[in-house]
Scaffold this motif. Sequence first.
Motif, short mmCIF file in Angstrom:
data_model
loop_
_atom_site.label_atom_id
_atom_site.label_comp_id
_atom_site.label_asym_id
_atom_site.label_seq_id
_atom_site.Cartn_x
_atom_site.Cartn_y
_atom_site.Cartn_z
N PHE A 44 34.39 18.89 49.97
CA PHE A 44 34.68 20.25 50.44
C PHE A 44 33.75 20.64 51.57
O PHE A 44 34.15 21.25 52.55
CB PHE A 44 34.55 21.25 49.27
N GLY A 45 32.47 20.27 51.42
CA GLY A 45 31.49 20.59 52.46
C GLY A 45 31.86 19.94 53.78
O GLY A 45 31.90 20.62 54.82
N VAL A 46 32.17 18.67 53.73
CA VAL A 46 32.51 17.94 54.97
C VAL A 46 33.79 18.51 55.59
O VAL A 46 33.88 18.72 56.80
CB VAL A 46 32.65 16.43 54.68
N THR B 108 36.60 10.91 53.64
CA THR B 108 37.14 10.87 55.00
C THR B 108 38.65 11.13 54.97
O THR B 108 39.17 11.93 55.76
CB THR B 108 36.88 9.48 55.62
N ALA B 109 39.32 10.43 54.07
CA ALA B 109 40.78 10.56 54.00
C ALA B 109 41.18 11.99 53.68
O ALA B 109 42.08 12.55 54.30
CB ALA B 109 41.32 9.60 52.94
N ALA B 110 40.46 12.59 52.70
CA ALA B 110 40.79 13.97 52.32
C ALA B 110 40.53 14.91 53.49
O ALA B 110 41.32 15.83 53.75
CB ALA B 110 39.94 14.38 51.11
N THR B 111 39.43 14.66 54.21
CA THR B 111 39.11 15.51 55.36
C THR B 111 40.21 15.40 56.42
O THR B 111 40.67 16.40 56.96
CB THR B 111 37.75 15.08 55.98
N ALA B 112 40.60 14.14 56.69
CA ALA B 112 41.62 13.92 57.71
C ALA B 112 42.94 14.58 57.30
O ALA B 112 43.64 15.17 58.11
CB ALA B 112 41.82 12.43 57.92
N LEU B 113 43.23 14.50 56.01
CA LEU B 113 44.51 15.00 55.50
C LEU B 113 44.57 16.53 55.49
O LEU B 113 45.57 17.12 55.88
CB LEU B 113 44.70 14.45 54.08
N PHE B 114 43.48 17.15 55.05
CA PHE B 114 43.53 18.60 54.83
C PHE B 114 42.92 19.44 55.96
O PHE B 114 43.22 20.61 56.08
CB PHE B 114 42.84 18.95 53.50
N SER B 115 42.02 18.84 56.75
CA SER B 115 41.34 19.67 57.76
C SER B 115 41.96 19.52 59.14
O SER B 115 41.97 20.46 59.92
CB SER B 115 39.87 19.30 57.84
N LEU B 116 42.42 18.31 59.45
CA LEU B 116 42.85 18.07 60.82
C LEU B 116 44.14 18.81 61.17
O LEU B 116 44.28 19.32 62.28
CB LEU B 116 43.04 16.57 61.06
#
Lengths: 421, 536
Positions: A295-297, A396-404
Motif C-alpha cells: 500500500f505504501g509503495v 510491483t505487480a500490484a502497484t502496476a495494476l492498481f496505481s498506473l
Amino acid sequence: MLSLKLAFRNIFANRQRSLVIYIAMTLISMALFLFLSFSDGEIENFTQGIEGLRTPTADLVVSHWDYLRAREAGEKGESLNKMTVANFRALAEKIASAKQVQAVYPVTVPVTAGIYVRGKKYKDIQYLGVEVGNDLHVRDRIRITEGNYLSGKPDGLLLHASMKEDLGVSLGDSVTVTGSTLFGQALAEQFTVEGFYRSKIDLPSVFKAIYAPLAGYRLISGHYDNEVPFLQVDLASSTSVEPALNELRALLKAIDPGVTIHRFGDVHQQSVAVYGAIRQIIISITLLVVFVVMFGVMNVVSTNLVDRGREIGTYYCLGASRGFLKRMYATEILLVNLFASCTGIAIGTLAVWVLNGIGFETQDVGLQMVFGGDRLHLAISVSSIVWLTGALLLVTAATALFSLGGALKVSPVAALRETRD
Amino acid sequence: MYLHKLMFRSLLRHQERGRRLSALIALCIAALVFLLATMDSFFDRYVKLFVDTTTAHLAIVHPGAAELKRKPWKRGAEGLLLIEADGELLDFLRGTEGVEAVAPIVRTSGEFLVLSGDQQGSTSMVGIDPGDRQRVFPGLRISQVVERPNLGEQDLPVLRRSVQFWETIKVATDSIAQGDLRVRGEGLAQFAERARDALPRHVARDGGRDMPALLQSLDAALADPSLYREIPDRYRQKYDWRLEEAIAAAQALGDGKERVDGSRIRYVNKQLLSALFPDAISPVSEAIRLGVPMTFQTSSPREIKALSLPVVIPITFAGFAEAMPLYGFESFMDIRPLKARLELGEREFTEVAIRLADIGAIDGVKARVESWLAARGLDYQVLDYREMGAGYLPTALGVKVGLAVLAGLFVIAAIIFVTNMILLAVIKRRREIGTAVVLGMSPREYALLFLGEIFLIVTIAWVGGAILGSIVVAAFAALGMPGVVFFHDGLLYLDWNPRHLLLAYLFVLPGALLAALIPVSRVLKLKPVDVLRETR
C-alpha cells in the motif's frame, strides 16, 4: 526495449524520488531477509546439530525388508525392534564394494535406560552405539571436551559433557547401566567412562546421549552380535541417487532377501515440528509486512506520477500509447524494487556473515531452544530468497495494476496547458 | 491565530494529497496496533498459561530441587526431594495477604503401560487434591471426563496429559489392507492356507488364490460380530493371553444382539485375527481411550539401588488434561492414593504451590514466605515463576523481540513514506510558498504551518488507524489467531489495550514530524526572488 531504456533514464531523472522507494524497499527486504535467515538458521542448527546426532543423514538406508511396512502399520516396541539387519558386517562389505558407494556404517536406535553412579541412580538416559573406526557420522558432529573418544573396548562409554555435573561422574569412573533392554530383559552392565563430548551444535535440553561401542551397545539394547537396526550408505559425491538405489536394491535382493534399501527420507523424517511452526509464524508476518508495504509503495508511486503529469502528457504528445507508458512505468518500478531487493539481500547476507562470524554462544536453555542450538546461527536458503523476491515482485505487480491505470489518465492537452503556464 | 486558519485552508486546498498520506499513515498505525497487541498478548498469555497450568506463581521446594527448577530439563537422581509441609506452614500461607490458593503437591515422573506391557507414553504425574487443582491451576483444560464406572481401588482415576501428535494411530484399525500383512511369497501362500482352514466360512477355497482376493475375504470377515465363535479349538489348546483377551473383547460386544458401532466390531475382529495369526498380521495398536485399565510405573521415591523394583499403580484414564500444548507433559491424580502408593508420610510433599491474586505482589509475598521459613530454621527454597520458567520464557521473549523489530520497521517505513510525500508537497507548492513569503510570512512561519499540517494529518490518520487496528485486534480477540501452536487449539486470542493505540501515536507522530523537517528545511532556505523568478 525502448521502454526499458526510458525506464532506466527516468530512474536517474527522478533520482530523489527513486531513492526514497529504493531505501524503503532495501530496509524492508533486508529486515525480512534477516528474519527468514534466523528461521532457516534455527532449523539448520537443529537438524545439523542434535537431530543430526539422533538421526544422522545419509543418502540411503538399509533396513529389515518389512521395517517400513511394520512401522506404517503402527507396530512399535519389541515387534519393531526385532526388525534389524542381520550379518551387517558381511553385508556392509558387499555394499561398500559397489563403485558408487563412498561409506557404509551401522546406525543404532536410542535405547532408554538408567545409569547408576556413586550410589545414585538416574533414569531416562539415552544410549547409542557406534562402530569405532567407522563412525565419521558421529565424530564429525562432536568435540571431545575431556578424556578421549571411545577406545573400542566393549565397556567404554562416552558421556555428554553436561552429565559430568548433572550426574557427578568423572573420567575413569565405573558406572552401571540399569533398566531393561529393547526386548524387556533386565539390564545391569558395568562400564567405564572414557570421555566427555559436546555436540558441535548442542541442545542438551532436547537430546543428549551416551555412546558405547557396538559390542557394549548390544548389551544395553539386547541385540545379537552382528545385528544392527540400520546400515546407512553415503554415495560418492557425483553419483545420482536413483540409479545407485536400483543397483544396490538388485544387489541386496540377490545376496540377502531379508533386507532392503531405501532413500534416507523414506525411512527417517527429521522432526522440526516446533521450528516449523515458528517459521510459519514468521512467513505469516512477512506477508503482513509485504501487504502494508504494498500500500505504501502504491501510494508513493501514484503520488509521484501525479507530480509527473507534464512528463506523461509530453509522452502522449510524442505519440506514446497508454500500453507503452504502462510498460515503461511498470519496468521503472520493477527495476527500483528489484535493485532494492538485491541490495537488501546483499546487506542482509553481509550481516549474516558478520553475525555468524561473531559466533554468539549461550548456555541458557531457553535461548538454546530459540536458536535451535547453543549458538546463534543465521542461514541463507534459496527458498527464502525466492520467497522474498517473489513477494517484492508481487508488490510491483500490484502497484502496476492498481496505481498506473489512474495516474496515466492525463490528457495531452492538459499536459501542454500546464507546461505553458 | 492566523496560522491556524491558514493551516486549515491549506489542508482543504490540498485535501487529495492529505487524504493519501493520511490513508497510508492510518494503515501503518493499524499495523502497529496489531503488532503491539500481538506482541503483548503472546508474551502475557504465554506466561499466564505457564503459571496457570504448570508452576503457579510461587513454589516452596527442597533446596536441592532449586537447580532442577531453573533447568527444567535437567534430570535429577531417582528418588523424590521431599519437604515437610505441616498445618502451620499451610495456615500461614493461606493467611498471607495476596495469596489466593495453596496446594501441597507430589510431583513424580513415570510411564503409562498398557496391559501387554508396552509403554504408551511418559508423563510428569502431579498428585494434587482435586479440590485444589483448578484453584491453583485454573488454566488447565480438562476434557472428556467420564464418570467412574464402579472402579475399585485398583483403578485410580488419572487425568491423562493431552495426546501428542505422535501418539495418535495413523493406520486404519477397522479394515485389513496389504500393509497389515507381515508375510510375502511362500509365507503368504501358507498364511492363505491357514486362514482358509481356520475360517472356512469367510475365506473361500479359491479366496487365497491371490493377495487381493484374500484381503477382500479377511476384510469382509471383520464385519461378522460372531467371528470369534468360528475359531477352532485347536488354536486355544495352548494358552495365549492375547488371543483370549481378543475373544473376550469380541464376546463382550454381544454377538450383535445389542446395537454396537460397526467400526468397533471391525476393530475388535481385526485384533482377533492379529492374535490368531500373529506372524502374518501386524498387531493392532490400542487407541488411547478413557476407562481402560492401565498402569502407571514410577521409581520408588526412596530406593536408589542399581536395580530396584518400580512402584506400579493401577490406573484408568478418567479424562484428559491439557496444560501447555507444546511442552505440557503433566498428568494429574488425587494426591492421597498417590502418596499411599509411594508410601510417603502425611506431611511429605515435593512442593507447595502458591497462587496469588495479583502477579504484581509476587516479590512481597515471596519475601514474607522466605522470612517465615528462615525464622523457623527451614532451608527450603521459594521459587517464583520466572525462575521456574527459565526454559520456557525465552521463547516468549524471542517472539516479543521479533515483533518489536517488525513494529520498528513499520515506523521506519511510515517515516520514509511521509518524507517522500512532504518532499513532493514542497516541490508542488513552491509558488504558493513563494507568494506567502512575498506577502510577509516568514519561511519559519511557513515551516510551522507545514508541521502543523503534518500534526493534523497524523492525528486524523491515527484516529482512522486506531479504529482499523482495533477492529482487527477485536476480530482476533473473538476468533483467535490460528496457527500459533504454543496455545490451546493453536489459537492466540489478542487483548485490546488502549496503551497500544497511544504507543502507536507516540511512535509515529514524532517520527513523522522529524521526517517532515528534512523537506521543510528547504522552505527555510527559500528566497522570494528565486520563487518569483520561477513563477514568471
